[in-house]
Design an enzyme around this catalytic site. Structure first.
Site, PDB file in Angstrom:
ATOM      1  N   ASN A   1       0.821  -1.219   0.000  1.00 35.93           N
ATOM      2  CA  ASN A   1       0.000   0.000   0.000  1.00 35.93           C
ATOM      3  C   ASN A   1       0.854   1.268   0.000  1.00 35.93           C
ATOM      4  O   ASN A   1       0.430   2.287  -0.547  1.00 35.93           O
ATOM      5  CB  ASN A   1      -0.998  -0.034   1.161  1.00 35.93           C
ATOM      6  CG  ASN A   1      -2.165  -0.950   0.819  1.00 35.93           C
ATOM      7  OD1 ASN A   1      -3.061  -0.558   0.089  1.00 35.93           O
ATOM      8  ND2 ASN A   1      -2.120  -2.199   1.278  1.00 35.93           N
TER       9      ASN A   1
ATOM     10  N   GLY B   1     -10.823  -3.636   0.848  1.00 38.62           N
ATOM     11  CA  GLY B   1      -9.796  -4.592   1.264  1.00 38.62           C
ATOM     12  C   GLY B   1      -8.414  -3.994   1.083  1.00 38.62           C
ATOM     13  O   GLY B   1      -8.227  -3.041   0.336  1.00 38.62           O
ATOM     14  N   CYS B   2      -7.460  -4.628   1.785  1.00 35.03           N
ATOM     15  CA  CYS B   2      -6.104  -4.050   1.826  1.00 35.03           C
ATOM     16  C   CYS B   2      -5.250  -4.423   0.623  1.00 35.03           C
ATOM     17  O   CYS B   2      -4.307  -3.735   0.292  1.00 35.03           O
ATOM     18  CB  CYS B   2      -5.398  -4.499   3.094  1.00 35.03           C
ATOM     19  SG  CYS B   2      -6.209  -3.903   4.563  1.00 35.03           S
ATOM     20  N   VAL B   3      -5.539  -5.564   0.002  1.00 37.19           N
ATOM     21  CA  VAL B   3      -4.742  -5.948  -1.168  1.00 37.19           C
ATOM     22  C   VAL B   3      -5.664  -6.206  -2.347  1.00 37.19           C
ATOM     23  O   VAL B   3      -5.292  -6.617  -3.371  1.00 37.19           O
ATOM     24  CB  VAL B   3      -3.842  -7.184  -0.898  1.00 37.19           C
ATOM     25  CG1 VAL B   3      -2.644  -6.777  -0.077  1.00 37.19           C
ATOM     26  CG2 VAL B   3      -4.599  -8.298  -0.222  1.00 37.19           C
TER      27      VAL B   3
END
Lengths: 163, 116
Positions: A41, B114-116
């Protein structure tokens, strides 16, 4: 014909990329997912992201573990429960099932994604010396740094996180 | 709020470059989004292989109302186009900034959760 209109400032829009370093010192499921996901991220937000693998965390950049789909990466329950024989095997199985049902990538896919997204991996030299790990035991393009080199990098970076 | 202009019309984007209204999307918009390097730092040159995935994502969204997370995307692309396309390496080659997120951005879908 289309024209891009300048919007708000983004990390990408800066002349120099921000630098983010994550430290991974454990080879457990809960020790591995957070730094890798945060690094992905950081890269997606335009930062130059790196993960420094030290102590047990170095397992993540060893070719032999990658080739074996990181089957050695487990989940350990803290406290007295964790001391019960077979408990870590059961806990690992349960956590992996939860990861799968949440449609989160498995560890090998996550490592691949991290690298595809341009995150750089660094192996700790002292850990390599201590564990008898050679450069050729590491995944391709993994950089090796000693504590002094990493600290210089950390001091010139914008964000450093030990997880 | 960031915008992008396509055929004289200004379209609203969110803070990560995703279209605010997925129904405003068409192929011209996709080309403009692919050429917009403010969020990824690089333009995406759209080929037939890109369009295959972009159309697949649109159809998936129309059917399920959500953008697929990466694990599902790989699985579904594999099912639809075979194992040589249903893998991370192939999808990242097409969308180097992340197939789930960047492909969804170009396909005009809302930002995947979501994170990915």
């Amino acid at each position: 014909m289309s024209t891009v209109i300048e919007g708000e400032d983004t990390a990408i829009g800066r002349k120099e990329k921000k630098k983010v370093n994550l430290i991974c010192s454990r080879n457990t499921i809960d020790g591995v997912y957070p730094p890798l996901i945060l690094a992905i991220n950081a890269a997606r937000n335009g930062a130059e992201a790196r993960v420094f693998f030290t102590f047990s965390g170095i397992d993540m950049v060893l070719k032999k573990n990658y080739e074996k789909d990181y089957r050695n990466v487990k989940f350990y329950i803290p406290g007295a429960m964790g001391a019960i024989p077979g408990m870590s095997k059961l806990a690992t199985m349960m956590v992996k099932k939860k990861i799968e049902s949440a449609e989160i990538p498995d560890i090998k896919s996550l490592v691949e994604m991290t690298r595809f997204e341009g995150v750089k991996f660094i192996a700790c030299l002292m850990t390599m010396d201590m564990m008898g790990i050679e450069k050729e035991d590491l995944l391709e393009d993994v950089e090796v740094m000693d504590a002094n080199q990493f600290m210089k990098l950390a001091l010139s970076s914008d964000l450093n996180m030990f997880i | 709020m960031p915008e992008i202009e396509v055929k004289g019309k200004k379209l609203l984007l969110d803070e990560d470059g995703f279209l605010q209204d997925w129904e405003e999307w068409d192929e011209e918009v996709a080309k403009a989004l692919a050429a917009d390097d403010r969020w990824t730092g690089a333009k995406v040159e759209l080929t037939d292989e890109h369009w295959e995935i972009i159309r697949f994502l649109r159809q998936y969204y129309e059917k399920y109302g959500v953008a697929p997370p990466i694990r599902i995307l790989v699985k579904e692309v594999k099912k639809a186009f075979g194992p040589e396309k249903g893998n991370l390496k192939y999808l990242y080659k097409l969308f180097p900034q992340g197939p789930a997120k960047d492909a969804c951005r170009i396909a005009g879908l809302p930002k995947p959760t979501g994170c990915v």
